[in-house]
Design a protein around this motif. Structure first.
Motif, PDB file in Angstrom:
ATOM      1  N   SER A 396       0.808  -1.225   0.000  1.00 39.52           N
ATOM      2  CA  SER A 396       0.000   0.000   0.000  1.00 39.52           C
ATOM      3  C   SER A 396       0.836   1.267   0.000  1.00 39.52           C
ATOM      4  N   ALA A 397       2.125   1.179   0.366  1.00 39.02           N
ATOM      5  CA  ALA A 397       2.974   2.371   0.314  1.00 39.02           C
ATOM      6  C   ALA A 397       3.080   2.912  -1.103  1.00 39.02           C
ATOM      7  N   ASP A 398       2.926   2.022  -2.098  1.00 37.46           N
ATOM      8  CA  ASP A 398       2.993   2.435  -3.496  1.00 37.46           C
ATOM      9  C   ASP A 398       1.623   2.418  -4.169  1.00 37.46           C
ATOM     10  N   ALA A 399       0.553   2.372  -3.378  1.00 36.98           N
ATOM     11  CA  ALA A 399      -0.789   2.285  -3.941  1.00 36.98           C
ATOM     12  C   ALA A 399      -1.189   3.604  -4.591  1.00 36.98           C
ATOM     13  N   PRO A 400      -1.719   3.575  -5.809  1.00 33.66           N
ATOM     14  CA  PRO A 400      -2.200   4.806  -6.441  1.00 33.66           C
ATOM     15  C   PRO A 400      -3.519   5.244  -5.816  1.00 33.66           C
ATOM     16  N   PRO A 401      -3.880   6.523  -5.933  1.00 33.50           N
ATOM     17  CA  PRO A 401      -5.143   6.996  -5.340  1.00 33.50           C
ATOM     18  C   PRO A 401      -6.374   6.351  -5.955  1.00 33.50           C
ATOM     19  N   GLU A 402      -6.232   5.782  -7.168  1.00 31.95           N
ATOM     20  CA  GLU A 402      -7.388   5.161  -7.812  1.00 31.95           C
ATOM     21  C   GLU A 402      -7.910   3.963  -7.021  1.00 31.95           C
ATOM     22  N   TRP A 403      -7.077   3.318  -6.228  1.00 31.52           N
ATOM     23  CA  TRP A 403      -7.563   2.173  -5.456  1.00 31.52           C
ATOM     24  C   TRP A 403      -8.699   2.583  -4.529  1.00 31.52           C
ATOM     25  N   SER A 404      -8.465   3.623  -3.757  1.00 31.45           N
ATOM     26  CA  SER A 404      -9.494   4.089  -2.821  1.00 31.45           C
ATOM     27  C   SER A 404     -10.717   4.601  -3.559  1.00 31.45           C
ATOM     28  N   ARG A 405     -10.515   5.245  -4.694  1.00 33.39           N
ATOM     29  CA  ARG A 405     -11.641   5.791  -5.450  1.00 33.39           C
ATOM     30  C   ARG A 405     -12.479   4.676  -6.071  1.00 33.39           C
ATOM     31  N   ARG A 406     -11.843   3.569  -6.446  1.00 35.59           N
ATOM     32  CA  ARG A 406     -12.626   2.433  -6.941  1.00 35.59           C
ATOM     33  C   ARG A 406     -13.548   1.899  -5.854  1.00 35.59           C
ATOM     34  N   ALA A 407     -13.027   1.776  -4.637  1.00 37.43           N
ATOM     35  CA  ALA A 407     -13.859   1.314  -3.526  1.00 37.43           C
ATOM     36  C   ALA A 407     -14.980   2.308  -3.242  1.00 37.43           C
ATOM     37  N   ALA A 408     -14.685   3.621  -3.341  1.00 42.48           N
ATOM     38  CA  ALA A 408     -15.721   4.633  -3.121  1.00 42.48           C
ATOM     39  C   ALA A 408     -16.795   4.541  -4.204  1.00 42.48           C
ATOM     40  N   TRP A 409     -16.386   4.299  -5.443  1.00 43.98           N
ATOM     41  CA  TRP A 409     -17.377   4.117  -6.507  1.00 43.98           C
ATOM     42  C   TRP A 409     -18.270   2.916  -6.213  1.00 43.98           C
ATOM     43  N   LEU A 410     -17.677   1.823  -5.738  1.00 40.65           N
ATOM     44  CA  LEU A 410     -18.482   0.648  -5.421  1.00 40.65           C
ATOM     45  C   LEU A 410     -19.402   0.922  -4.237  1.00 40.65           C
ATOM     46  N   ALA A 411     -18.943   1.771  -3.301  1.00 46.74           N
ATOM     47  CA  ALA A 411     -19.780   2.094  -2.135  1.00 46.74           C
ATOM     48  C   ALA A 411     -21.049   2.831  -2.540  1.00 46.74           C
ATOM     49  N   ARG A 412     -21.017   3.495  -3.700  1.00 45.89           N
ATOM     50  CA  ARG A 412     -22.235   4.119  -4.206  1.00 45.89           C
ATOM     51  C   ARG A 412     -23.263   3.087  -4.647  1.00 45.89           C
ATOM     52  N   GLN A 413     -22.780   1.943  -5.089  1.00 49.89           N
ATOM     53  CA  GLN A 413     -23.685   0.902  -5.564  1.00 49.89           C
ATOM     54  C   GLN A 413     -24.119  -0.035  -4.438  1.00 49.89           C
ATOM     55  N   ARG A 414     -23.265  -0.193  -3.425  1.00 53.63           N
ATOM     56  CA  ARG A 414     -23.539  -1.144  -2.358  1.00 53.63           C
ATOM     57  C   ARG A 414     -22.943  -0.622  -1.063  1.00 53.63           C
ATOM     58  N   ALA A 415     -23.722  -0.670   0.003  1.00 53.80           N
ATOM     59  CA  ALA A 415     -23.254  -0.172   1.289  1.00 53.80           C
ATOM     60  C   ALA A 415     -22.130  -1.041   1.832  1.00 53.80           C
ATOM     61  N   PRO A 416     -21.132  -0.443   2.473  1.00 48.55           N
ATOM     62  CA  PRO A 416     -20.031  -1.225   3.060  1.00 48.55           C
ATOM     63  C   PRO A 416     -20.510  -2.079   4.237  1.00 48.55           C
ATOM     64  N   ARG A 417     -20.874  -3.290   3.970  1.00 52.91           N
ATOM     65  CA  ARG A 417     -21.334  -4.226   4.981  1.00 52.91           C
ATOM     66  C   ARG A 417     -20.355  -5.394   5.070  1.00 52.91           C
ATOM     67  N   PHE A 418     -20.201  -5.951   6.269  1.00 54.40           N
ATOM     68  CA  PHE A 418     -19.278  -7.062   6.437  1.00 54.40           C
ATOM     69  C   PHE A 418     -19.713  -8.268   5.616  1.00 54.40           C
ATOM     70  N   GLY A 419     -21.032  -8.439   5.461  1.00 53.54           N
ATOM     71  CA  GLY A 419     -21.518  -9.581   4.683  1.00 53.54           C
ATOM     72  C   GLY A 419     -21.028  -9.568   3.247  1.00 53.54           C
ATOM     73  N   SER A 420     -20.814  -8.364   2.671  1.00 52.94           N
ATOM     74  CA  SER A 420     -20.345  -8.297   1.285  1.00 52.94           C
ATOM     75  C   SER A 420     -18.923  -8.833   1.148  1.00 52.94           C
ATOM     76  N   LEU A 421     -18.138  -8.813   2.219  1.00 45.18           N
ATOM     77  CA  LEU A 421     -16.777  -9.341   2.166  1.00 45.18           C
ATOM     78  C   LEU A 421     -16.770 -10.863   2.037  1.00 45.18           C
TER      79      LEU A 421
END
Length: 609
Positions: A396-421
């Protein structure tokens, strides 16, 4: 000569109906082989159907024919009647040998003639090529029948000989470095059997002919030697003591072979090219101008493997082999499975590539290495999010900012719930691997922020550590699921993780572009079609994904999907017609190039009606 013709007439009357039925069955088998070769994706020539017939079904036909002409004859009263006639023993043997040879040779030759005619309709087939294959085929058929004819005369000992010969060949082919295709008669039907067009294998032809002559001599000695007393002794039924001795002997041999196979270390996969950068347990195949970048990538991956092994309490991870593949996208990685007992992980990626996403490649490679070290345990769906999250966390030290933004985009479609993991496969099929990886990574980062390093390490080792005995593992997972282990080790419960996870993603949702897609299955001109439309980003690149599904809902590999690429504004013009008919189950999806990778805007499984 007249006596031989009379004997031949007797054989045909006695066995003709059975032989005709077997030949008809073989004709059906040949047709199925032709059909399979025609539709095979890796077919080089239609003559491969003939090669499969000769290698598999011709020996089976020869064994059945040997049992009918030789074994049954000498185990029945017919043989006693023949010995009372003014007929020499060698005449009876010669009749049976020539009849069997004619049938086996005719069957093999007919297979080549039919296959050659079919092949000539779709590829250039020369007479010289067919003549060379015919010579190899007939010499192999002569040797095959000669061996089976001689073994059939061993009477009650023929089955132990068949079994011993078969087990010996299997052991040599699978557990040693002996290449059976280098020795006759197997050299005649090796991988060059129907591919070599010019050079006859003179050595294999001569050696196979000599082998056939030796077995013919053995057969006639067994059948006519000592005035037939040797053959009569071999034809007597096997006693119970002999059967028990043979069974114990084969059991002992099988145990010895199994022990030898276990003691033999599996062959290690290696790159044979000279342009390979090696560092520790990592090998990177590269071009002549990419040596420096390959050395850096090998050193980086080796360091990642060492840190992951230390965190998991494993002795070592790897080895890892990296091969370039230019047709993959910059964020795509492909895992090429090796044999189950073969150590190592082979991955392919578009490396080196101007937009190559090195961090995601490192995380993917780590996950595959951990999965291999834990014998697939880490890939179990309820815990795979820990595997993916940990592998991304380590880079993660070399992670681009797009990683977090991809998760944020998915959070718009589905709420961050433990069951989804716990539903990794469903999440990846619906939103794509890059978004699913980012989803697991952000959840793991939220857990790492809430827990201290020692408790996080204990949790990871418990979930992804060395595998336990499978029945115990299944019971333990049922009794204490991943969320319970997480709470025991880190003190972070599922609801607390969800709150920290949402707090991490909420600020990133602002400013994200609205993207969606629609897909419909329609009727057009009597054909069933698939039409898709993407909303947002008309000038960006979109891809229509589709694939036929089987009767079961199995996970879909990305390589199995057909891709129709077009600008998003023109995606509704991409109509897939005629590929799917009424009743077919079809996977349909739409992806768009965004946030440094492919985001899947739509995915569904549909039935064409």
């Amino acid at each position: 000569m007249d006596r031989i013709l009379t004997l031949l007439s007797k054989e045909l009357q006695q066995h003709g109906a059975v032989i005709a039925a077997v030949l008809a069955f073989l004709a059906m088998i040949g047709g199925l082989l032709l059909l399979g070769t025609e539709v095979g994706p890796r077919t080089i020539t239609m003559l491969e159907a003939h090669a499969s017939f000769v290698r598999i079904f011709l020996p089976l036909f020869g064994m059945a024919l040997g049992h009918r002409l030789v074994v049954r004859e000498y185990a029945s009263p017919t043989h006693i009647f023949l010995t009372s006639l003014p007929i020499h023993r060698w005449e009876v043997l010669l009749t049976k040998y020539l009849l069997g040879l004619a049938l086996v040779g005719f069957t093999a030759g007919a297979s080549l003639v039919v296959t050659g005619l079919v092949a000539s309709l779709r590829e250039p087939v020369t007479h010289g090529w067919l003549a060379l294959v015919m010579v190899r085929t007939e010499v192999f058929a002569v040797a095959l029948w000669s061996v089976l004819f001689a073994l059939g005369l061993f009477g009650r000992w023929r089955f132990p000989l068949y079994l011993g010969l078969g087990l010996g060949l299997i052991f040599l082919g699978t557990s040693t470095d002996v290449a059976l295709s280098r020795f006759w008669p197997f050299a005649l039907v090796d991988e060059t059997f129907v591919l070599e067009r010019l050079a006859p294998p003179w050595g294999a032809l001569a050696g196979t002919s000599a082998l056939a002559a030796a077995f013919v001599a053995l057969g006639f000695w067994l059948g006519a030697g000592r005035e037939g007393r040797l053959l009569e002794g071999l034809s007597a039924p096997m006693s119970l003591r002999q059967k028990a001795g043979i069974a114990l002997g084969f059991a002992f041999v099988l145990v010895i072979l199994e022990v030898l196979d276990l003691e033999r270390p599996p062959d290690a996969f290696v790159f044979e090219s000279e342009t390979v950068a090696r560092h520790g347990r990592v090998s990177v195949l590269h071009g002549e101008r990419d040596a420096a970048e390959a050395a850096l990538l090998a050193a980086t991956l080796d360091d990642d493997l060492s840190r992951a092994a230390d965190l998991l309490g494993l002795e070592a991870l790897g080895p890892v082999f990296v091969a370039p593949r230019a047709d993959l996208g910059p964020s795509e990685v492909e895992h090429e499975p090796l044999d189950e007992d073969e150590p190592g992980v082979l991955v392919r990626a578009a490396w080196p590539h101007p937009g190559f996403e090195t961090a995601r490649f490192r995380a993917f490679t780590l996950a595959r290495a951990i999965e291999k070290a834990t014998e697939g345990r880490a890939r179990h769906e309820p815990r795979v999010w820990v595997l993916v999250g940990l592998s991304h966390h380590l880079v993660s030290a070399d992670a681009p900012p797009e990683w977090s933004r991809r998760a944020a985009w998915l959070a718009r479609q589905r709420a961050p719930r433990f069951g989804s993991l716990r539903q990794r496969q469903r999440l990846e099929e619906r939103f794509g691997a890059p978004a699913a990886d980012a989803w697991a990574w952000t959840a793991f980062e939220a857990l790492a922020a809430e827990a201290d390093a020692l408790s996080l390490r204990a949790f990871v080792r418990d979930v992804l550590g060395p595998p336990a005995w499978p029945p115990v593992e299944v019971i333990a997972t049922r009794i204490e699921p991943v969320e319970a282990r997480m709470a025991d080790h880190t003190g972070v419960h599922a609801d607390a993780l969800e709150a920290a996870w949402r707090a991490r993603l909420a600020p990133l949702e602002a400013g994200l572009e609205r993207m969606r897609a629609e897909v419909e299955v329609e009727r057009d001109g009597g054909l069933r079609g698939v039409r898709a439309r993407a909303i947002g980003g008309d000038e960006e690149t979109c891809v229509l994904l589709h694939a036929a599904l089987g009767p079961f809902d199995l996970p879909l590999e990305r390589e199995a999907l057909d891709r129709e690429e077009a600008p998003c504004g023109q995606l509704d013009e991409r109509v897939v017609l005629g590929r799917y008919g009424p009743g077919d189950r079809v996977f349909v999806g739409v992806e768009r190039a965004a946030l440094g990778g492919w985001l899947r805007l739509h995915a569904s499984r549909r039935t064409v009606r």
